[in-house]
Design a protein around this motif. Structure first.
Motif, mmCIF file in Angstrom:
data_model
loop_
_atom_site.group_PDB
_atom_site.id
_atom_site.type_symbol
_atom_site.label_atom_id
_atom_site.label_comp_id
_atom_site.label_asym_id
_atom_site.label_seq_id
_atom_site.Cartn_x
_atom_site.Cartn_y
_atom_site.Cartn_z
ATOM 1 N N ALA A 39 0.959 -1.209 0.054
ATOM 2 C CA ALA A 39 0.049 0.072 0.130
ATOM 3 C C ALA A 39 0.943 1.286 0.021
ATOM 4 O O ALA A 39 0.544 2.244 -0.655
ATOM 5 N N VAL A 40 1.955 1.268 0.807
ATOM 6 C CA VAL A 40 2.822 2.440 0.956
ATOM 7 C C VAL A 40 3.471 2.788 -0.435
ATOM 8 O O VAL A 40 3.704 3.523 -0.965
ATOM 9 N N GLU A 41 3.680 1.556 -1.195
ATOM 10 C CA GLU A 41 4.458 1.711 -2.733
ATOM 11 C C GLU A 41 3.496 2.168 -3.668
ATOM 12 O O GLU A 41 3.608 3.279 -4.397
ATOM 13 N N LEU A 42 2.178 1.827 -3.503
ATOM 14 C CA LEU A 42 1.371 2.103 -4.597
ATOM 15 C C LEU A 42 0.706 3.617 -4.382
ATOM 16 O O LEU A 42 0.446 4.206 -5.034
ATOM 17 N N ALA A 43 0.563 3.881 -3.057
ATOM 18 C CA ALA A 43 0.192 5.362 -2.482
ATOM 19 C C ALA A 43 1.215 6.217 -3.108
ATOM 20 O O ALA A 43 0.807 7.274 -3.693
ATOM 21 N N GLU A 44 2.607 5.878 -3.048
ATOM 22 C CA GLU A 44 3.383 6.887 -3.486
ATOM 23 C C GLU A 44 3.638 6.893 -4.981
ATOM 24 O O GLU A 44 3.625 8.083 -5.488
ATOM 25 N N ARG A 45 3.329 5.733 -5.858
ATOM 26 C CA ARG A 45 3.189 5.728 -7.340
ATOM 27 C C ARG A 45 1.947 6.245 -7.793
ATOM 28 O O ARG A 45 1.766 6.980 -8.776
ATOM 29 N N LEU A 46 0.964 5.775 -7.318
ATOM 30 C CA LEU A 46 -0.546 6.272 -7.830
ATOM 31 C C LEU A 46 -1.096 7.611 -7.428
ATOM 32 O O LEU A 46 -2.207 7.909 -8.187
ATOM 33 N N LYS A 47 -0.601 7.928 -6.397
ATOM 34 C CA LYS A 47 -1.179 9.309 -5.815
ATOM 35 C C LYS A 47 -2.775 9.461 -5.804
ATOM 36 O O LYS A 47 -3.486 10.053 -6.535
ATOM 37 N N PRO A 48 -3.172 8.497 -4.977
ATOM 38 C CA PRO A 48 -4.828 8.455 -4.800
ATOM 39 C C PRO A 48 -5.148 9.511 -3.963
ATOM 40 O O PRO A 48 -4.243 9.954 -3.017
ATOM 41 N N ASP A 49 -6.424 9.781 -4.011
ATOM 42 C CA ASP A 49 -7.160 10.864 -3.201
ATOM 43 C C ASP A 49 -7.644 10.259 -1.857
ATOM 44 O O ASP A 49 -7.282 10.800 -0.977
ATOM 45 N N VAL A 50 -7.965 9.088 -1.973
ATOM 46 C CA VAL A 50 -8.460 8.293 -0.867
ATOM 47 C C VAL A 50 -8.027 7.045 -0.883
ATOM 48 O O VAL A 50 -7.909 6.060 -1.876
ATOM 49 N N ILE A 51 -7.672 6.336 0.295
ATOM 50 C CA ILE A 51 -7.208 4.971 0.450
ATOM 51 C C ILE A 51 -8.415 4.397 1.269
ATOM 52 O O ILE A 51 -8.231 4.671 2.638
ATOM 53 N N CYS A 52 -8.994 3.205 1.012
ATOM 54 C CA CYS A 52 -9.638 2.314 1.777
ATOM 55 C C CYS A 52 -8.861 1.403 2.536
ATOM 56 O O CYS A 52 -8.485 0.549 1.808
ATOM 57 N N MET A 53 -8.678 1.625 3.834
ATOM 58 C CA MET A 53 -7.644 0.824 4.362
ATOM 59 C C MET A 53 -8.115 -0.180 5.440
ATOM 60 O O MET A 53 -8.600 0.332 6.441
ATOM 61 N N ASP A 54 -7.799 -1.252 5.365
ATOM 62 C CA ASP A 54 -7.964 -2.350 6.287
ATOM 63 C C ASP A 54 -7.226 -2.134 7.449
ATOM 64 O O ASP A 54 -5.966 -1.478 7.254
ATOM 65 N N VAL A 55 -7.538 -2.672 8.562
ATOM 66 C CA VAL A 55 -6.707 -2.407 9.768
ATOM 67 C C VAL A 55 -5.786 -3.368 10.180
ATOM 68 O O VAL A 55 -4.456 -3.270 10.324
ATOM 69 N N ARG A 56 -6.121 -4.829 10.042
ATOM 70 C CA ARG A 56 -5.186 -5.934 10.411
ATOM 71 C C ARG A 56 -5.206 -6.612 9.172
ATOM 72 O O ARG A 56 -6.145 -7.356 8.609
ATOM 73 N N MET A 57 -3.898 -6.872 8.641
ATOM 74 C CA MET A 57 -3.648 -7.590 7.598
ATOM 75 C C MET A 57 -2.344 -8.682 7.797
ATOM 76 O O MET A 57 -1.293 -7.858 8.368
ATOM 77 N N PRO A 58 -2.390 -9.757 7.602
ATOM 78 C CA PRO A 58 -1.194 -10.528 7.913
ATOM 79 C C PRO A 58 0.266 -10.182 7.113
ATOM 80 O O PRO A 58 1.243 -10.405 7.795
ATOM 81 N N GLY A 59 0.083 -9.526 5.996
ATOM 82 C CA GLY A 59 1.423 -9.058 5.254
ATOM 83 C C GLY A 59 1.852 -7.706 5.692
ATOM 84 O O GLY A 59 2.799 -7.267 5.166
ATOM 85 N N GLY A 60 1.157 -7.057 6.696
ATOM 86 C CA GLY A 60 1.624 -5.846 7.229
ATOM 87 C C GLY A 60 0.476 -4.909 7.569
ATOM 88 O O GLY A 60 -0.509 -4.798 6.496
ATOM 89 N N ASP A 61 0.163 -4.339 8.721
ATOM 90 C CA ASP A 61 -1.058 -3.955 9.112
ATOM 91 C C ASP A 61 -1.183 -2.278 8.353
ATOM 92 O O ASP A 61 -0.199 -1.758 8.090
ATOM 93 N N GLY A 62 -2.399 -2.099 8.511
ATOM 94 C CA GLY A 62 -2.769 -0.818 8.126
ATOM 95 C C GLY A 62 -2.407 0.490 8.845
ATOM 96 O O GLY A 62 -2.156 1.513 8.366
ATOM 97 N N LEU A 63 -2.162 0.214 10.155
ATOM 98 C CA LEU A 63 -1.602 1.217 10.959
ATOM 99 C C LEU A 63 -0.507 1.644 10.441
ATOM 100 O O LEU A 63 0.049 2.789 10.342
ATOM 101 N N SER A 64 0.617 0.789 10.472
ATOM 102 C CA SER A 64 2.146 1.006 9.999
ATOM 103 C C SER A 64 1.971 1.812 8.683
ATOM 104 O O SER A 64 2.542 2.641 8.344
ATOM 105 N N ALA A 65 1.210 1.158 7.672
ATOM 106 C CA ALA A 65 1.202 1.892 6.265
ATOM 107 C C ALA A 65 0.691 3.060 6.248
ATOM 108 O O ALA A 65 1.070 4.221 5.636
ATOM 109 N N THR A 66 -0.567 3.447 7.306
ATOM 110 C CA THR A 66 -1.012 4.686 7.218
ATOM 111 C C THR A 66 -0.170 5.787 7.831
ATOM 112 O O THR A 66 0.067 6.853 6.988
ATOM 113 N N ARG A 67 0.655 5.617 8.696
ATOM 114 C CA ARG A 67 1.717 6.294 9.116
ATOM 115 C C ARG A 67 2.703 6.595 8.170
ATOM 116 O O ARG A 67 3.053 7.956 8.128
#
Length: 218
Positions: A39-67
């Motif tokens: 998500a961090v990679e795509l956010a930087e590359r795609l420049k979305p206006d809104v990210i619909c973010m899950d909170v708990r994900m096995p591959g890396g949580d949404g909290l760390s990604a949001t920060r």
């Protein structure tokens, strides 16, 4: 056009959101992924206006990604909409403190999801009132402050402080206007000035600031 990135470890959830948001003429899903680091990679590359973010994900949580996402995009950050089952866990409150723009339940109605994305894109942070009132109550309980910090008290006028306190109770602009016997447009103006003074991007961050600084209390 509102550009949206979907982040959820369940492919079926992402597919459902893509279909729902695809029915809105002003919303475009520009990407999707299943974990926080991606998500961090795509956010930087795609420049979305809104990210619909899950909170708990096995591959890396949404909290760390949001920060990480918000720290990298200081000038023009995307709005992060947390999509959760909402069981009042530490991840949710960590996300709130990290600067998310709002919360919505995974089982929300399709029209409400579309409305949530639109409202978050416009900078309206309090999305699902049933969710945010519970968030604010619990956040207030976890962050008690006896009295306003002096620097916080000096930032706002008396009217701005009143409005921020009522906002922290979960009131809409219209409800605040009725409470204070003023027009909704006046509420919006005062609130906008207050947000500028405290450096809040949206209403939800304003509520967080109010509880952290003792301007609002449980």
């Amino acid at each position: 056009m509102i550009r949206v990135l979907l982040v959820d470890d369940q492919a079926m959830v992402r597919a459902g959101f893509r279909v729902i948001l695809g029915t809105a003429e002003d919303i475009e899903v520009v990407g999707e992924c299943a974990d926080g680091p991606r998500a961090v990679e795509l956010a930087e590359r795609l420049k979305p206006d809104v990210i619909c973010m899950d909170v708990r994900m096995p591959g890396g949580d949404g909290l760390s990604a949001t920060r990480e996402i918000l720290s990298r995009a200081v000038d023009d950050p995307p709005r992060v909409l947390v999509v959760t089952t909402f069981d009042l866990d530490e991840y949710v409150f960590g996300a709130l403190e990290a600067g998310v723009a709002g919360f919505v339940l995974k089982d929300t109605d399709p029209d409400d999801l579309i409305d949530a994305v639109r409202r978050v894109a416009r900078g309206q942070g309090l999305v699902d009132r049933a969710v945010t009132r519970r968030v604010m109550d619990e956040f207030a309980r976890r962050t008690p402050v006896d009295r306003p910090a002096p620097e916080a008290a000096d930032l706002l006028t008396e009217r701005e402080t009143e409005i921020v306190r009522l906002l922290a109770r979960g009131m809409s602009n219209a409800e605040i206007g009725r409470e204070l016997f003023i027009e909704t447009t006046t509420v919006k103006s005062h609130l906008g000035r207050a947000m500028t003074k405290i450096g809040a991007r949206d209403r939800l961050q304003t509520v967080v600031w109010a509880y952290r600084n003792g301007v609002a209390r449980p």
